[in-house]
Structures are given as C-alpha cells and as structure tokens.
Write an enzyme that holds these catalytic residues in place. Structure first.
Site, PDB file in Angstrom:
ATOM      1  N   LYS A  85       0.855  -1.201   0.000  1.00  0.00           N
ATOM      2  CA  LYS A  85       0.000   0.000   0.000  1.00  0.00           C
ATOM      3  C   LYS A  85       0.885   1.243   0.000  1.00  0.00           C
ATOM      4  O   LYS A  85       1.935   1.256   0.657  1.00  0.00           O
ATOM      5  CB  LYS A  85      -0.903  -0.033   1.235  1.00  0.00           C
ATOM      6  N   SER A 131      -9.730   1.765   2.784  1.00  0.00           N
ATOM      7  CA  SER A 131      -8.876   2.550   1.917  1.00  0.00           C
ATOM      8  C   SER A 131      -7.802   1.719   1.201  1.00  0.00           C
ATOM      9  O   SER A 131      -7.209   2.194   0.229  1.00  0.00           O
ATOM     10  CB  SER A 131      -8.175   3.627   2.742  1.00  0.00           C
ATOM     11  N   SER A 171      -9.987  -0.587   7.053  1.00  0.00           N
ATOM     12  CA  SER A 171      -9.406  -0.492   5.712  1.00  0.00           C
ATOM     13  C   SER A 171      -8.670  -1.720   5.195  1.00  0.00           C
ATOM     14  O   SER A 171      -8.246  -1.727   4.040  1.00  0.00           O
ATOM     15  CB  SER A 171      -8.463   0.699   5.641  1.00  0.00           C
TER      16      SER A 171
HETATM   17  N1  GLN Z   1     -13.154   4.072   6.235  1.00  0.00           N
HETATM   18  C1  GLN Z   1     -12.608   4.532   7.475  1.00  0.00           C
HETATM   19  C2  GLN Z   1     -12.256   5.991   7.348  1.00  0.00           C
HETATM   20  O1  GLN Z   1     -12.571   6.556   6.370  1.00  0.00           O
HETATM   21  C3  GLN Z   1     -11.446   3.702   7.867  1.00  0.00           C
HETATM   22  C4  GLN Z   1     -10.234   3.990   7.093  1.00  0.00           C
HETATM   23  C5  GLN Z   1      -9.059   3.143   7.484  1.00  0.00           C
HETATM   24  O2  GLN Z   1      -9.206   2.104   8.135  1.00  0.00           O
HETATM   25  N2  GLN Z   1      -7.882   3.602   7.114  1.00  0.00           N
HETATM   26  O3  GLN Z   1     -11.679   6.575   8.193  1.00  0.00           O
END
Ligand code: GLN
Length: 490
Positions: free
Chosen positions: A78, A158, A182
């Site tokens: 990532k 994400s 995420s």
């Molecule tokens: N979807 C969540 C957010 O927008 C979690 C994101 C993540 O785990 N990095 O914060």
C-alpha cells in the site's frame, strides 16, 4: 490465466525446490498479469525491473539451499508504507513526488524474509475512505463485476489497490493498513482474506500516520495460509515504534487445521439490525452452521456500545489526523506552493495539496480539539471508547471469538456515496469498534451474492489471539470453498 499465478506460496516454493520453475518465471508471470490488469488502476507505482533483479537473487539463494521463509513471494505494498528510493504518495497530491530515504519496518522485515515488492498500491487519500475513490491517482476498480450490469465497482477502501491486486492475481499477497476497517472491508468486497492484527503487534514505523492510536498494518492474501505466513514474518517488536508490543510471535501456521471442537463463538445481536441485507444475513447464518458442524458452540452475546462506535471513531480519528497532517506545510517535504508570507505558503500548499475528504477530516478534527469543544467531544469520545473496550472484555469472558459480517453490503458502483460522506462513513459500521478496542479481526470470503459479488465474514478475538483467528478462519475457508477466480471481468 497462467497457472503460476493461481498457486499458493507453499505450492510455488515446492515447485522452485523441485526445479520445475524459477522465481524469475514466477515474478515474470505476476508482472505480466499486472500489465494485463492495468485498467483496474490497482497500482500507483510499479517496479518490474527491480522485482526481476530481486528474483535472480532469490533464485541464487534457492540454488545454494539458503532460501529464506518468503523467498520469491510477489508482494504489493500500500502506498502509505515508506520504501527507500520508491515514491510513496499516500494517494495524495501533497506527496505526489515524495521519495522516502528509509523503509518502514514491516516492509523491511518482509523483504528481509525474501518477499519481492512488485509495486505500490492505490488507496484513499491518507487512508481516509472506504472506496479507493478519493485517491489523487483516480479510483481503483474491483476485479469483480455484477451479473446485473456492466458498471465498474469499488474495491472497498482505503486499501482498495491492495485487495484488488490480490483478487486480480497481480500480486500473491499485499500490505494494507487498517484504522477503522481499511483491510477487512476491502478484503470482503474483493473476495480475499485480510487481517487487522492487535494494535502494537506490527510496527507502525515508516507508515504514513493517519490516526496513531488506531492505525495498524496487516496482510492480504487469497488464502488463510498465505495471510498467516505474511503476518508471522512482519509481526514483532520494534524499538523504533514506542507502541510496539514486546511479544514472542508464534508460528501462526500451526493454528491451521486445529479443531475448534468445544470452543465458543459469540454472535452479537447488535450486528443484526432490522433491515440487515438479506444476503449478508444468509451467509452469516450459513457460516454459523459451518462452525457448529465443526463442533463449536454458538452463543448469543451483546455488545451494547456498538451503536456508539461510528460517532466515537469519527471524533477520535479526525482529531488525531488533524494533528498528524499538520506536518504537510510546504516547508519540510512534499508539495510547496510559494506565497508572499509564511501563512500564505502554508495555506496555498495545503489548499492545493489536500483533497476534499482530507480537508473535511482536518476541519472536524481541529474543531473537536478546540478550546471549549475538547471536553464535549474528544474527551467524551475517549470515555466511550473505554466502554466499547469493556464490552469486548466482558464478551471474551464467555466466548473465544466473535463472528460478524465484515460489511453491511457488497461492492457498490464507483461514484456512489461520494457526495454523501455519512453514507460512506456507514461502510465501517461493523469494523470500527475493533480498532477502538485494539483487538484483532480477520475477514474471510464465504460466498457470492445473487449478483455474483463476494461476501466476507469477520472473526474477532481478544488481544494477541491471532492464532484463534487463523484457526477459525481456516475452518471457514475449508467449508466455504470460495473460488477466487480473479473476478469475472478478467
Ligand atoms: N473508512 C474509514 C475511514 O474513512 C477507515 C479507514 C481506514 O481504516 N484507514 O476513516
């Protein structure tokens, strides 16, 4: 599809040891697949030449009988993990040309164990999102397609570039980060396995920070075994991260195949609201039956603070983000947009460099930390966070693990939920409490919806009980016999 990119790591390794194939051939097969699936936009940066060079070195080690535990494992990373000399953007314009001078500990460990980085994957900007559509580099497309229409679907987020690349067989495994879901949500929506380990199990050194008390790195793969293998190699104490735990990492592979007879599985009633998607509910019930068949005892439990999970998360995460992102000021690194005064420089740089969602989070975070609001929001959220943790602690007095769906829906169309941030935030309803409590969670694919889209189930456990998670996930995997075909579109 080339046979090599369908095999698990242990099968590939056996072939190399039998001299039926070389690591160079394996890596070539993967980089070819990266090219064929380029339209998914799973990668921000690719490095096929460097990967082939590392493959040669791995081949030499195999020849000398000195192969390392992950030698020749094609890995996608990532784009919020720093890798020395390789552009690392966090999906943001503000870091569009940022090339780190050092490598994150987890990447260092995986590369040290022999894995080969094939590229850096796309992500929601600064890991804020659930769809991989807020990236400066454009959205990633889920390799799975609906049977009902031809629209491109989100891969989740994400870490959507990572999950999409594993599902599309353009990497064997991938690294992601999970602050509120995420890793698990994109794993579920792409039909692959993903684990968020216990907070502190893996080092956060060299990972671009989003919300430091919640962020945790973890792996994706197509099988539970490959996921366990990656976690075993990346976990462990790191003196460069003060929150990293002193802990002897067990061999997670030993948990696979162990019986769950007599073990207790909690089913939290709060995760079955009226109106829960019928197909998700069906696969949840089916998974419960599989676990009962394997001898587990299923118990209904209650996690009453679940409903406060999202509001609590969406105070704490932006608060920490607003502080972490203060460093992108145009002075030290990243984009610089000059102005007449220092304040202008900050303001022009951050205006041009951050996207809308990141700006929204910074504004919310600054607000909840401001004088007069701090007690009402941030401090209160910290107290509720403790209540969420207490819920889990009480549940684990009665059960070994907890089983819930990973998501409340299957993958949606690219472009949906973008103008409604609350709808997007609801994507994390089943995943955020895990991060608030610091406990581990794994998502395993269990089946397809009528539309033909993957559905995942989540197994949660107490702190540092990753072995139990792999043990249960493996039982589910065996029962589900989920076929990852790389999506119908490929
Ligand atoms: N979807 C969540 C957010 O927008 C979690 C994101 C993540 O785990 N990095 O914060």
């Amino acid at each position: 599809m080339n046979e090599l990119i369908q095999l698990s790591y242990s099968a590939l390794r056996q072939k190399v040891l039998n001299k039926e194939v070389t690591v160079q051939e394996i890596v070539k097969a993967y980089t070819d697949q990266m090219q064929k699936t380029e339209k998914l936009n799973a990668f921000v940066t690719i490095c096929p030449d460097q990967a082939l060079k590392q493959a040669q070195e791995a081949d030499q080690r195999f020849q000398k009988g000195e192969a390392r535990p992950l030698d020749g494992f094609p890995l996608a990373v990532k784009d919020n993990f720093c890798v020395q000399g390789m552009r690392t953007t966090a999906g943001s314009k503000i870091l569009e040309n940022f090339v780190p001078t050092y490598t994150s500990t987890v990447v260092q460990k995986l590369v040290g164990a022999g894995s080969i980085v094939v590229g850096k994957t796309n992500m929601d900007e600064f890991a804020m999102g659930s769809s991989t559509t807020t990236s400066f580099f454009g959205p990633t497309v889920n390799p799975w397609k609906s049977k009902d229409h031809a629209s491109d679907l989100i891969p989740g987020g994400s870490s959507g570039g990572s999950s999409a690349s594993v599902a599309a067989h353009s990497s064997l495994g991938a690294l992601g980060s999970d602050t509120g879901g995420s890793i698990r949500q994109p794993a579920a929506l792409c039909g692959v396995v993903g684990i968020k380990p216990t907070y502190g199990l893996c080092s956060r050194y060299g990972i671009i920070a989003f919300a430091s008390s919640l962020d945790q790195a973890g792996p994706f793969a197509r099988t539970v075994e490959d996921t366990a293998l990656l976690l075993r190699e990346m976990a462990g104490h790191d003196s460069k991260d003060s929150t990293s735990l002193q802990y002897q990492v067990p061999d997670y592979l030993k948990a696979l195949g162990k019986s769950i007879r007599g073990m207790k599985v909690g089913i939290p009633k709060e995760y079955r609201p009226d109106g829960l998607n019928a197909e998700i509910a069906h696969w949840w019930d089916q998974t419960i039956l599989w676990l009962k068949d394997a001898g587990a005892e299923v118990v209904e439990i209650s996690l009453p603070y679940t409903k406060y999970g999202l509001p609590t998360y969406y105070i704490i995460a932006p608060a920490e983000a607003s502080s972490n992102l203060a460093r992108y000021d145009g002075v030290r690194y990243g984009l610089r947009v000059p102005g007449g005064t220092l304040d202008d420089l900050y303001s022009y740089t951050r205006t041009a460099g951050f996207g809308d969602e990141v700006k929204r989070r910074i504004l919310i975070g600054t607000y909840v930390l401001s004088a007069g609001k701090y007690e009402d929001y941030y401090l209160r959220a910290q107290r509720v966070r403790q209540c969420v943790t207490n819920d889990f602690n009480a549940a684990y007095q009665k059960v070994d693990v907890i089983l819930t769906p990973t998501t409340a829906n299957t993958a949606f169309k690219i472009g949906e939920n973008i103008t409604d941030p609350i709808a997007m935030y609801l994507q994390d309803v089943f995943t955020v409490t895990t991060n608030l409590a610091g406990i581990p969670g794994i998502s395993v694919p269990v089946g397809l919806s009528k539309e033909g889209l993957p559905i995942g189930m989540q197994v949660l456990g107490p702190m540092l009980q990753e072995e139990k998670l792999f043990q249960f996930a493996h039982i589910i995997e065996q029962a589900a016999r989920f076929k990852n075909l790389g999506g119908h579109s490929l």
